[in-house]
Write a protein that holds these residues in place. Sequence first.
Motif, short mmCIF file in Angstrom:
data_model
loop_
_atom_site.label_atom_id
_atom_site.label_comp_id
_atom_site.label_asym_id
_atom_site.label_seq_id
_atom_site.Cartn_x
_atom_site.Cartn_y
_atom_site.Cartn_z
N ARG A 43 0.83 -1.20 0.00
CA ARG A 43 0.00 0.00 0.00
C ARG A 43 0.87 1.25 0.00
O ARG A 43 0.63 2.21 -0.72
CB ARG A 43 -0.92 0.02 1.22
N SER A 44 1.91 1.24 0.80
CA SER A 44 2.82 2.37 0.87
C SER A 44 3.51 2.60 -0.47
O SER A 44 3.65 3.74 -0.94
CB SER A 44 3.85 2.13 1.97
N LEU A 45 3.94 1.52 -1.12
CA LEU A 45 4.57 1.62 -2.42
C LEU A 45 3.61 2.20 -3.46
O LEU A 45 3.98 3.09 -4.24
CB LEU A 45 5.06 0.24 -2.88
N ALA A 49 4.14 5.65 -5.46
CA ALA A 49 4.18 5.62 -6.93
C ALA A 49 3.18 6.62 -7.51
O ALA A 49 3.47 7.31 -8.49
CB ALA A 49 3.88 4.21 -7.44
N TYR A 50 2.02 6.70 -6.89
CA TYR A 50 1.00 7.67 -7.33
C TYR A 50 1.53 9.10 -7.20
O TYR A 50 1.41 9.91 -8.11
CB TYR A 50 -0.28 7.49 -6.52
N HIS A 51 2.13 9.41 -6.05
CA HIS A 51 2.65 10.76 -5.84
C HIS A 51 3.80 11.08 -6.81
O HIS A 51 3.90 12.19 -7.31
CB HIS A 51 3.11 10.95 -4.39
N ALA A 52 4.65 10.08 -7.09
CA ALA A 52 5.74 10.29 -8.05
C ALA A 52 5.19 10.53 -9.45
O ALA A 52 5.70 11.39 -10.19
CB ALA A 52 6.68 9.09 -8.05
N ALA A 53 4.15 9.81 -9.82
CA ALA A 53 3.54 9.99 -11.14
C ALA A 53 2.90 11.37 -11.25
O ALA A 53 2.97 12.01 -12.31
CB ALA A 53 2.50 8.91 -11.39
N ARG A 54 2.30 11.84 -10.20
CA ARG A 54 1.69 13.19 -10.22
C ARG A 54 2.75 14.28 -10.35
O ARG A 54 2.53 15.28 -11.02
CB ARG A 54 0.87 13.42 -8.96
N LYS A 55 3.89 14.08 -9.66
CA LYS A 55 4.97 15.06 -9.75
C LYS A 55 5.66 14.99 -11.11
O LYS A 55 6.20 15.98 -11.57
CB LYS A 55 6.02 14.82 -8.67
N GLY A 56 5.66 13.81 -11.71
CA GLY A 56 6.31 13.64 -13.02
C GLY A 56 7.79 13.39 -12.95
O GLY A 56 8.47 13.39 -13.96
N LYS A 57 8.30 13.14 -11.76
CA LYS A 57 9.72 12.84 -11.63
C LYS A 57 9.95 11.97 -10.40
O LYS A 57 9.12 11.90 -9.50
CB LYS A 57 10.55 14.11 -11.53
N LEU A 58 11.08 11.30 -10.40
CA LEU A 58 11.44 10.41 -9.30
C LEU A 58 12.94 10.52 -9.09
O LEU A 58 13.73 10.31 -10.01
CB LEU A 58 11.05 8.97 -9.64
N LYS A 65 13.28 7.46 0.53
CA LYS A 65 12.17 7.76 1.43
C LYS A 65 11.05 6.72 1.30
O LYS A 65 10.47 6.31 2.30
CB LYS A 65 11.59 9.15 1.13
N SER A 66 10.78 6.33 0.07
CA SER A 66 9.73 5.34 -0.17
C SER A 66 10.08 4.00 0.47
O SER A 66 9.23 3.37 1.10
CB SER A 66 9.52 5.17 -1.67
N LEU A 67 11.32 3.57 0.33
CA LEU A 67 11.75 2.31 0.92
C LEU A 67 11.68 2.35 2.45
O LEU A 67 11.19 1.41 3.08
CB LEU A 67 13.16 1.96 0.47
N LYS A 68 12.10 3.45 3.03
CA LYS A 68 12.03 3.60 4.49
C LYS A 68 10.58 3.59 4.96
O LYS A 68 10.25 2.96 5.97
CB LYS A 68 12.70 4.90 4.94
N LYS A 69 9.71 4.27 4.22
CA LYS A 69 8.29 4.31 4.57
C LYS A 69 7.67 2.92 4.46
O LYS A 69 6.88 2.51 5.31
CB LYS A 69 7.56 5.31 3.68
N MET A 70 8.03 2.18 3.39
CA MET A 70 7.51 0.82 3.23
C MET A 70 7.91 -0.06 4.41
O MET A 70 7.08 -0.80 4.94
CB MET A 70 8.04 0.19 1.94
N CYS A 71 9.17 0.03 4.81
CA CYS A 71 9.65 -0.78 5.94
C CYS A 71 8.95 -0.38 7.24
O CYS A 71 8.54 -1.25 8.02
CB CYS A 71 11.16 -0.65 6.08
N LYS A 72 8.81 0.92 7.46
CA LYS A 72 8.18 1.40 8.69
C LYS A 72 6.71 0.98 8.75
O LYS A 72 6.24 0.46 9.77
CB LYS A 72 8.29 2.93 8.76
N GLU A 73 5.97 1.20 7.66
CA GLU A 73 4.55 0.82 7.62
C GLU A 73 4.39 -0.69 7.76
O GLU A 73 3.52 -1.16 8.48
CB GLU A 73 3.91 1.30 6.31
N GLY A 74 5.22 -1.44 7.03
CA GLY A 74 5.14 -2.90 7.11
C GLY A 74 5.42 -3.41 8.51
O GLY A 74 4.71 -4.28 9.03
N ALA A 75 6.44 -2.86 9.14
CA ALA A 75 6.78 -3.29 10.49
C ALA A 75 5.69 -2.93 11.49
O ALA A 75 5.31 -3.75 12.35
CB ALA A 75 8.11 -2.68 10.93
N TYR A 76 5.14 -1.72 11.38
CA TYR A 76 4.10 -1.30 12.32
C TYR A 76 2.84 -2.15 12.18
O TYR A 76 2.36 -2.74 13.15
CB TYR A 76 3.78 0.18 12.14
#
Length: 146
Positions: A43-45, A49-58, A65-76
């Motif tokens: 879900r975090s990924l 991905a949606y926010h990156a697509a809206r910005k038009g760049k990655l 940041k995305s990887l850290k957020k995925m790990c944090k959300e998954g662990a919690y």
Amino acid sequence: MPSSRFTGSVTTPTVALSIDTGSPLLDHTLDGFLKIAGVAATRSLGEDAYHAARKGKLSGSDLEKSLKKMCKEGAYWGTVAGVYVGMEYGVERVRGRRDWKNAMLGGMATGALMSAATNKGTDKVVTDAITGGAIATAAKFLNYLV
């Protein structure tokens, strides 16, 4: 009058993962953790991905940041699910019955433990226990309906 019809079926992918630690309680707990941790990370990924697509760049920073957020959300969320599944299974073993009360008691214990772990105070622990029990009981009743 012309008409058209759509028929088909949708199947969900299945992932078979067997965990055997020698302890059914630990097996259930780890299974709950892994399933929900994967869902939370996915879900975090998707959100990132949606926010990156809206910005038009990655950028590389965005990926980190995305990887850290995925790990944090998954662990919690994996921890919450693991504690709940373990509590519900433990209550079932102690009571010797399999019914909605196990979900309620497991949800209450999980809400209280997760709240106490964050040092939110006695009133918050009680309200989180009530909330956890209510959500788990409602989910169990909804499962009976479906």
